[in-house]
Design an enzyme around this catalytic site. Sequence first.
Site, PDB file in Angstrom:
ATOM      1  N   LYS A 174      10.645  -0.706   3.608  1.00 52.53           N
ATOM      2  CA  LYS A 174      11.762  -0.215   2.918  1.00 52.53           C
ATOM      3  C   LYS A 174      12.988  -0.677   3.676  1.00 52.53           C
ATOM      4  CE  LYS A 174      10.100   3.522   0.505  1.00 52.53           C
ATOM      5  NZ  LYS A 174       9.926   5.006  -0.280  1.00 52.53           N
ATOM      6  N   LYS A 211       2.652  -2.878  -4.119  1.00 52.97           N
ATOM      7  CA  LYS A 211       2.275  -1.550  -4.792  1.00 52.97           C
ATOM      8  C   LYS A 211       3.164  -1.235  -5.997  1.00 52.97           C
ATOM      9  CE  LYS A 211       4.088   2.147  -2.198  1.00 52.97           C
ATOM     10  NZ  LYS A 211       4.178   3.455  -2.294  1.00 52.97           N
ATOM     11  N   LYS A 224       7.848   3.866  -7.839  1.00 52.14           N
ATOM     12  CA  LYS A 224       8.464   4.603  -8.900  1.00 52.14           C
ATOM     13  C   LYS A 224       9.870   4.132  -8.480  1.00 52.14           C
ATOM     14  CE  LYS A 224       7.459   9.095  -6.944  1.00 52.14           C
ATOM     15  NZ  LYS A 224       7.893   8.894  -5.600  1.00 52.14           N
TER      16      LYS A 224
HETATM   17  P1  ATP Z   1       8.908   5.544  -3.517  1.00 50.63           P
HETATM   18  O1  ATP Z   1       8.858   4.339  -4.365  1.00 50.63           O
HETATM   19  O2  ATP Z   1      10.119   6.314  -3.707  1.00 50.63           O
HETATM   20  O3  ATP Z   1       8.749   5.142  -2.210  1.00 50.63           O
HETATM   21  P2  ATP Z   1       6.350   5.960  -4.241  1.00 50.63           P
HETATM   22  O4  ATP Z   1       5.924   5.616  -5.671  1.00 50.63           O
HETATM   23  O5  ATP Z   1       5.798   5.022  -3.174  1.00 50.63           O
HETATM   24  O6  ATP Z   1       7.895   6.225  -3.896  1.00 50.63           O
HETATM   25  P3  ATP Z   1       5.390   8.587  -2.955  1.00 50.63           P
HETATM   26  O7  ATP Z   1       6.350   9.595  -3.418  1.00 50.63           O
HETATM   27  O8  ATP Z   1       5.986   8.203  -1.738  1.00 50.63           O
HETATM   28  O9  ATP Z   1       5.445   7.439  -4.238  1.00 50.63           O
HETATM   29  O10 ATP Z   1       3.969   8.953  -2.915  1.00 50.63           O
HETATM   30  C1  ATP Z   1       3.252   9.945  -3.603  1.00 50.63           C
HETATM   31  C2  ATP Z   1       1.646   9.629  -3.452  1.00 50.63           C
HETATM   32  O11 ATP Z   1       1.468   8.471  -4.201  1.00 50.63           O
HETATM   33  C3  ATP Z   1       1.079   9.311  -2.144  1.00 50.63           C
HETATM   34  O12 ATP Z   1       0.086   9.718  -1.982  1.00 50.63           O
HETATM   35  C4  ATP Z   1       0.950   7.869  -2.230  1.00 50.63           C
HETATM   36  O13 ATP Z   1       0.262   7.332  -1.454  1.00 50.63           O
HETATM   37  C5  ATP Z   1       0.671   7.770  -3.754  1.00 50.63           C
HETATM   38  N1  ATP Z   1       0.947   6.324  -4.492  1.00 50.63           N
HETATM   39  C6  ATP Z   1       2.296   5.883  -4.290  1.00 50.63           C
HETATM   40  N2  ATP Z   1       2.433   4.706  -4.889  1.00 50.63           N
HETATM   41  C7  ATP Z   1       0.844   4.463  -5.115  1.00 50.63           C
HETATM   42  C8  ATP Z   1       0.297   3.329  -5.706  1.00 50.63           C
HETATM   43  N3  ATP Z   1       0.986   2.175  -6.356  1.00 50.63           N
HETATM   44  N4  ATP Z   1      -1.185   3.427  -5.900  1.00 50.63           N
HETATM   45  C9  ATP Z   1      -1.975   4.349  -5.568  1.00 50.63           C
HETATM   46  N5  ATP Z   1      -1.274   5.570  -4.843  1.00 50.63           N
HETATM   47  C10 ATP Z   1      -0.030   5.678  -4.959  1.00 50.63           C
END
Ligand code: ATP
Length: 339
Positions: free
Chosen positions: A122, A204, A207
């Site tokens: 990040k 990964k 969002k």
């Molecule tokens: P950001 O992009 O704002 O960092 P994020 O999409 O990574 O957000 P979070 O809100 O931080 O999502 O995570 C919510 C949940 O979703 C966590 O348990 C995280 O491990 C899971 N998660 C996030 N991205 C993935 C992915 N690509 N595959 C599987 N699980 C995910």
Amino acid sequence: MEQQATAVPEKKQRILSGIQPSGTPTLGNYIGAMRNWKLLSDEYDCLYMIADLHSITVRQEPAKLRQQSTQLLALLMAIGLDPEKNVLFLQSHVPQHAQLSWVLNCYTYMGEMSRMTQFKDKSAKHSDNINCGLFTYPILMAADILLYQANLVPVGADQTQHLEICRDIATRFNGIYGNVFTVPEGYFPKFGAKVMSLQEPTRKMSKSDPDDCFISMLDNADNIRRKIKRAVTDSDSSIAYDPENKPGVSNLLTIQSALTGESMDAIVASYEGKGYGALKSQLTDVVIDTLAPIQDKFNQYMNDKAYLEQVWRAGAETASRLADRTLSKVMKKVGFVAR
Ligand code: ATP
Ligand code: LTN
């Protein structure tokens, strides 16, 4: 006469998990985390939190943040989480998270935080805003979990390191002050613990990345079709599960397996002699069929703002009551004078 023993119901173990309102949840969030929240909700005593405090470690537009937080609550209910049976709440409504986080900051070392890969990723992505919150993010997450004495934390594989540090902080604190915190375990799905970006399948799905990289849980059928059609595959055309050499195709297969529950072998076999077009078209149908009923329910909840408010108020009250028990204990152990 012998007295009949009354059966004491066994106390359920507790779950806490969270998701940031930093955008609309993606298929990655759904498969890696949210879907399991629903699966586990009968067996455990569950608290599910909208991690709005965490989301401001990256700059957010205030009006959008409010909207995304409200939408997220509606989505949690739309995937089947009943607010009567699960505590659904916003992190910023429960001030104990920030309070415990400060205390835990003083029991965590700079060296431990600087090893976190999410911090490195990040800070590379947001090089103009490498703030202290981004650095101490895992400590706030530890506070979220430890406040509720959670036994289990269902998250995606990207959170493994954060969970490990939470366990280390809890063990360290318990070592000094006695058994204050439950040391939690992680819960990761077998398939889809890490769904990858559609455009850069070695990273990964996230969002907060550009729109074409992910499928959002609120994408309409046309968008889903278009995004899957454009998803990166590779130059040869054979369909095989090989994350190392064929990350794009393997990611699409993973999504299909996670959503249908079919084994990877069976799915790969079903594409024998077929090309990427068949895989993409089949997967598009699977994704649309999964998301359509969720989106219908989501729209119903979004049309009832008064009910959403009622849910988050009740959630904050219950969470706050539980959080206070742990926080009071911590304050006493550390040596703060009771008010
Ligand atoms: P950001 O992009 O704002 O960092 P994020 O999409 O990574 O957000 P979070 O809100 O931080 O999502 O995570 C919510 C949940 O979703 C966590 O348990 C995280 O491990 C899971 N998660 C996030 N991205 C993935 C992915 N690509 N595959 C599987 N699980 C995910
Ligand atoms: N950091 C988490 C979101 C999160 C969380 C939590 C998950 C914040 N607090 C507590 C589990 C338990 C993420 O998924 N990125």
